[in-house]
Motif scaffolding. Structure first.
Motif, PDB file in Angstrom:
ATOM      1  N   UNK A  68       0.840  -0.841   0.134  1.00 46.65           N
ATOM      2  CA  UNK A  68       0.295  -0.349   0.154  1.00 46.65           C
ATOM      3  C   UNK A  68       0.776   1.061   0.101  1.00 46.65           C
ATOM      4  N   UNK A  69       2.082   1.336   0.344  1.00 46.69           N
ATOM      5  CA  UNK A  69       2.871   1.845   0.443  1.00 46.69           C
ATOM      6  C   UNK A  69       3.519   2.992  -0.620  1.00 46.69           C
ATOM      7  N   UNK A  70       3.327   2.340  -1.699  1.00 45.43           N
ATOM      8  CA  UNK A  70       4.860   2.614  -3.045  1.00 45.43           C
ATOM      9  C   UNK A  70       3.487   1.956  -3.958  1.00 45.43           C
ATOM     10  N   UNK A 125       5.055  -1.860   7.589  1.00 41.71           N
ATOM     11  CA  UNK A 125       4.167  -1.402   7.922  1.00 41.71           C
ATOM     12  C   UNK A 125       3.217  -1.293   7.305  1.00 41.71           C
ATOM     13  N   UNK A 126       2.372  -2.224   6.482  1.00 41.30           N
ATOM     14  CA  UNK A 126       1.433  -1.368   6.060  1.00 41.30           C
ATOM     15  C   UNK A 126       0.264  -2.760   5.446  1.00 41.30           C
ATOM     16  N   UNK A 127      -0.657  -2.745   4.449  1.00 36.06           N
ATOM     17  CA  UNK A 127      -1.064  -3.224   3.470  1.00 36.06           C
ATOM     18  C   UNK A 127      -0.577  -3.835   3.188  1.00 36.06           C
ATOM     19  N   UNK A 128      -0.457  -5.279   2.427  1.00 38.10           N
ATOM     20  CA  UNK A 128      -0.113  -6.068   1.494  1.00 38.10           C
ATOM     21  C   UNK A 128      -1.211  -5.957   0.949  1.00 38.10           C
ATOM     22  N   UNK A 129      -1.536  -6.964  -0.924  1.00 37.75           N
ATOM     23  CA  UNK A 129      -2.342  -7.284  -1.506  1.00 37.75           C
ATOM     24  C   UNK A 129      -1.708  -8.453  -2.591  1.00 37.75           C
ATOM     25  N   UNK A 130      -2.486  -9.389  -2.435  1.00 34.90           N
ATOM     26  CA  UNK A 130      -2.485 -10.401  -3.178  1.00 34.90           C
ATOM     27  C   UNK A 130      -3.887 -10.121  -4.518  1.00 34.90           C
ATOM     28  N   UNK A 150      -3.559  -8.325   3.857  1.00 32.17           N
ATOM     29  CA  UNK A 150      -2.706  -8.970   4.745  1.00 32.17           C
ATOM     30  C   UNK A 150      -2.371  -7.205   5.312  1.00 32.17           C
ATOM     31  N   UNK A 151      -2.634  -6.563   6.782  1.00 30.57           N
ATOM     32  CA  UNK A 151      -2.249  -6.034   7.244  1.00 30.57           C
ATOM     33  C   UNK A 151      -1.262  -6.016   8.397  1.00 30.57           C
TER      34      UNK A 151
END
Length: 155
Positions: free
Chosen positions: A63-65, A121-126, A137-138
């Motif tokens: 989410x951060x990039x 830290x942040x939200x990862x998306x698959x 997944x946070x």
């Protein structure tokens, strides 16, 4: 009129089968905690409801990039009777900032993040592209806590 009715039934069946998801995705934990310097596994599993769809594109975003973290294109995979992929091969691209810090597991789509930093830290998306399905997944990364106990005391 009869041929018109049979074409409606045929199209309805195609729509019905077209909307069933060819891949079932499971995320055992939608959030996790880790410490700077450690590794964490962003755990995923998937199985096919029908035969293997190839090529299968699986991508992880952070989410951060705005850039892709990693993308894996599965070109070949054996599938068990239960639809579970095994012995997968394909092509992997990992963003320069994450090279040497990630390991992608094509058989279950999990992602290992190594040498964690606070900015991880942040939200990862698959995202699976068959048709597109996305899960999140946070991750919270914190500084290590040291037990200072008797440190610095002298007798």
């Amino acid at each position: 009129m009869n041929s018109h009715r049979s074409s409606q039934i045929c199209c309805s069946l195609l729509l019905f089968f077209g909307f069933s998801q060819p891949v079932f995705i499971e995320i055992p934990q939608s959030s996790g905690n880790a410490t700077v310097g450690q590794s964490v596994l962003l755990s995923v599993s998937y199985k096919f409801n029908r035969s293997f769809y190839h090529p299968l594109s699986i991508q992880w975003n952070f989410s951060e990039t705005p850039d892709l973290l990693t993308i894996y294109t599965v070109t070949n995979c054996s599938v068990s009777a239960k639809g579970i992929p095994t012995h997968c091969s394909g092509h992997n691209y990992t963003h320069l900032a994450y090279q040497g810090r990630t390991v992608f597991f094509p058989e279950n789509a999990s992602l290992l993040l190594q040498n964690l930093q606070l900015n991880d830290s942040g939200v990862y998306s698959i995202t699976f592209k068959v048709p597109q399905q996305t899960r999140h997944i946070t991750l919270t990364v914190s500084e290590p806590h040291f037990n200072r106990g008797n440190a610095g005391s002298s007798k």
